[in-house]
Design a protein around this motif. Structure first.
Motif, PDB file in Angstrom:
ATOM      1  N   THR A 143       7.741  -3.020  -8.978  1.00  0.00           N
ATOM      2  CA  THR A 143       7.474  -2.177  -7.573  1.00  0.00           C
ATOM      3  C   THR A 143       8.245  -2.823  -6.555  1.00  0.00           C
ATOM      4  N   TRP A 144       8.677  -4.078  -6.429  1.00  0.00           N
ATOM      5  CA  TRP A 144       9.259  -4.517  -5.188  1.00  0.00           C
ATOM      6  C   TRP A 144      10.787  -3.752  -5.166  1.00  0.00           C
ATOM      7  N   ALA A 145      11.527  -3.933  -6.403  1.00  0.00           N
ATOM      8  CA  ALA A 145      12.863  -3.556  -6.353  1.00  0.00           C
ATOM      9  C   ALA A 145      12.738  -1.820  -6.138  1.00  0.00           C
ATOM     10  N   ARG A 146      11.750  -1.031  -6.932  1.00  0.00           N
ATOM     11  CA  ARG A 146      11.655   0.373  -6.721  1.00  0.00           C
ATOM     12  C   ARG A 146      11.468   0.824  -5.345  1.00  0.00           C
ATOM     13  N   TRP A 147      10.876   0.002  -4.466  1.00  0.00           N
ATOM     14  CA  TRP A 147      10.508   0.421  -3.366  1.00  0.00           C
ATOM     15  C   TRP A 147      11.438  -0.264  -2.331  1.00  0.00           C
ATOM     16  N   GLY A 148      12.285  -0.869  -2.758  1.00  0.00           N
ATOM     17  CA  GLY A 148      13.384  -1.459  -1.784  1.00  0.00           C
ATOM     18  C   GLY A 148      12.939  -2.633  -0.863  1.00  0.00           C
ATOM     19  N   ILE A 149      12.338  -3.616  -1.377  1.00  0.00           N
ATOM     20  CA  ILE A 149      11.546  -4.521  -0.641  1.00  0.00           C
ATOM     21  C   ILE A 149      11.932  -6.010  -1.398  1.00  0.00           C
ATOM     22  N   THR A 152       0.908  -1.105   0.005  1.00  0.00           N
ATOM     23  CA  THR A 152      -0.126   0.074   0.025  1.00  0.00           C
ATOM     24  C   THR A 152       0.846   1.171   0.082  1.00  0.00           C
ATOM     25  N   PRO A 153       0.198   2.407  -0.190  1.00  0.00           N
ATOM     26  CA  PRO A 153       1.195   3.610  -0.008  1.00  0.00           C
ATOM     27  C   PRO A 153       1.731   3.722   1.338  1.00  0.00           C
ATOM     28  N   THR A 154       1.231   3.079   2.351  1.00  0.00           N
ATOM     29  CA  THR A 154       1.695   3.218   3.703  1.00  0.00           C
ATOM     30  C   THR A 154       3.041   2.248   3.602  1.00  0.00           C
ATOM     31  N   ALA A 155       3.073   1.152   2.766  1.00  0.00           N
ATOM     32  CA  ALA A 155       4.108   0.346   2.701  1.00  0.00           C
ATOM     33  C   ALA A 155       5.418   1.088   2.158  1.00  0.00           C
ATOM     34  N   GLN A 156       5.132   2.065   1.354  1.00  0.00           N
ATOM     35  CA  GLN A 156       6.266   2.456   0.642  1.00  0.00           C
ATOM     36  C   GLN A 156       6.973   3.430   1.597  1.00  0.00           C
ATOM     37  N   VAL A 157       6.221   4.374   2.222  1.00  0.00           N
ATOM     38  CA  VAL A 157       6.787   5.113   3.228  1.00  0.00           C
ATOM     39  C   VAL A 157       7.390   4.702   4.439  1.00  0.00           C
ATOM     40  N   LEU A 158       6.697   3.327   4.870  1.00  0.00           N
ATOM     41  CA  LEU A 158       7.585   2.785   6.100  1.00  0.00           C
ATOM     42  C   LEU A 158       8.666   2.202   5.614  1.00  0.00           C
ATOM     43  N   THR A 159       8.829   1.535   4.507  1.00  0.00           N
ATOM     44  CA  THR A 159      10.099   1.103   4.027  1.00  0.00           C
ATOM     45  C   THR A 159      11.131   2.139   3.871  1.00  0.00           C
ATOM     46  N   GLN A 160      11.122   3.167   3.492  1.00  0.00           N
ATOM     47  CA  GLN A 160      11.872   4.403   3.432  1.00  0.00           C
ATOM     48  C   GLN A 160      12.418   4.565   5.038  1.00  0.00           C
ATOM     49  N   LEU A 161      11.532   4.478   5.890  1.00  0.00           N
ATOM     50  CA  LEU A 161      11.841   4.796   7.420  1.00  0.00           C
ATOM     51  C   LEU A 161      12.509   3.660   7.837  1.00  0.00           C
ATOM     52  N   LEU A 162      12.183   2.601   7.543  1.00  0.00           N
ATOM     53  CA  LEU A 162      13.071   1.218   8.012  1.00  0.00           C
ATOM     54  C   LEU A 162      14.295   1.141   7.580  1.00  0.00           C
ATOM     55  N   HIS A 163      14.381   1.479   6.262  1.00  0.00           N
ATOM     56  CA  HIS A 163      15.904   1.589   5.789  1.00  0.00           C
ATOM     57  C   HIS A 163      16.841   2.608   6.298  1.00  0.00           C
TER      58      HIS A 163
END
Length: 316
Positions: A171-177, A141-152
């Motif tokens: 999308t997986w690679a682009r978001w870093g997941i 979800t859009p939350t997952a993208q922001v959350l991933t940035q914070l987790l990194h």
């Protein structure tokens, strides 16, 4: 009347809508079913809070209704299929609460990892650091993208699974997941965050089969509807201690009652839909929904759906 507003919105948003449409702010109708039905007789759009159930019965009583606006929380009170059959659009912001929910998830993970200790190699019970953890995310979800940035930023490894997204999707690679299977998501995560949008086919998506192999000491944070987890399986996993603790930002009615699997669990924390509710997110969501309704109500018939979706997705 064009727009009936039951959910409290920012004053400037209500004024903006009133300048463009015949809008009425009537929160008193939330507890008055008969009055609501009467008001819906000539309403083309309804902005409804979680307390108002939008189902086939209500839609049949609203012959002119063309749109439902939802500015806060999830959409569990809206029967999406009934709206589709009645040709009533559901206008929501898909990203206005993403930052608030991501920050909430980070706070919950930090709290659970630190205050629910595990036993170290020397026998001492200690907390853990988020930066040294593997965090699993269910639902892109859009939350997952922001959350991933914070987790990194913390240094955490992020793995994820989404039943609607192929592992090879860019999308997986682009978001870093790192894309993994559902089984691996549960098995290898120190912390698991549930963001998966709820549909009946996803009920009990995480059940005994997955939780039987849960990583020892795992903590779970649930921001999606709790029905994506099997109630009995969750109770067994928490009571057995392998799943060390869980934090849900809402549970289905009755799940904490005496005699139910989750009753009396000290390792379960529940909050009343706080994740997406901040001053900033409320303003973003209100404007997104207002602009979505404005474009839908003013668009030519053939372009209604496209206009509403475009405005509601990413106003901010």
């Amino acid at each position: 009347m064009t727009v009936l507003i039951l959910e409290p919105l920012e004053a400037e948003v209500v004024q903006w809508l009133a300048e463009r449409h015949d809008a009425r702010f009537a929160p008193e109708l939330v507890g008055d079913p008969d009055g609501l039905v009467e008001a819906l007789q000539d309403s083309r759009a309804l902005v409804a809070p979680p307390e108002v159930r939008i189902d086939a019965e209500l839609l049949r009583a609203a012959p002119t209704l063309r749109a439902i606006g939802r500015a806060s929380g999830g959409a569990e009170n809206i029967d999406i299929e009934a709206c589709r059959k009645a040709q009533v659009e559901v206008v929501r912001s898909q990203s206005s609460t993403a930052s608030a929910e991501a920050e909430f998830a980070i706070g919950a993970l930090l709290s659970l990892l630190r205050r629910v200790p595990i036993e170290g190699s020397d026998g001492l019970k200690v907390g853990r650091e988020l930066g040294c953890s593997t965090i699993g995310v269910l639902g892109l979800t859009p939350t997952a993208q922001v959350l991933t940035q914070l987790l990194h930023a913390f240094g955490a490894r992020v793995i994820g699974y989404d039943p609607a997204l192929h592992p090879s999707d860019a999308t997986w690679a682009r978001w870093g997941i790192e894309s993994v299977s559902l089984g691996d998501l549960v098995e290898y995560s120190d912390g698991l965050v549930l963001l998966q949008p709820y549909f009946p086919r996803f009920r009990g998506l995480i059940g005994d089969r997955q939780l039987a192999n849960v990583r020892a000491g795992q903590v779970l944070v649930g921001l999606s509807q709790s029905g994506v987890v099997d109630e009995e399986a969750l109770g067994r996993a928490l009571r057995g201690g392998k799943l060390r603790a869980a934090w849900f930002d809402s549970l289905e009615p009755g799940w904490l009652e005496a005699g139910r699997p989750l009753h009396g669990l000290s390792t379960l924390q529940v909050t009343p839909r706080l994740a997406g509710t901040t001053r900033e997110s409320r303003v973003r969501a209100a404007w997104a929904v207002a602009r979505g309704l404005d474009e839908l109500l003013g668009a030519p018939s053939g372009g209604k759906k496209k206009a509403a979706q475009k405005a509601a997705l990413d106003y901010y």
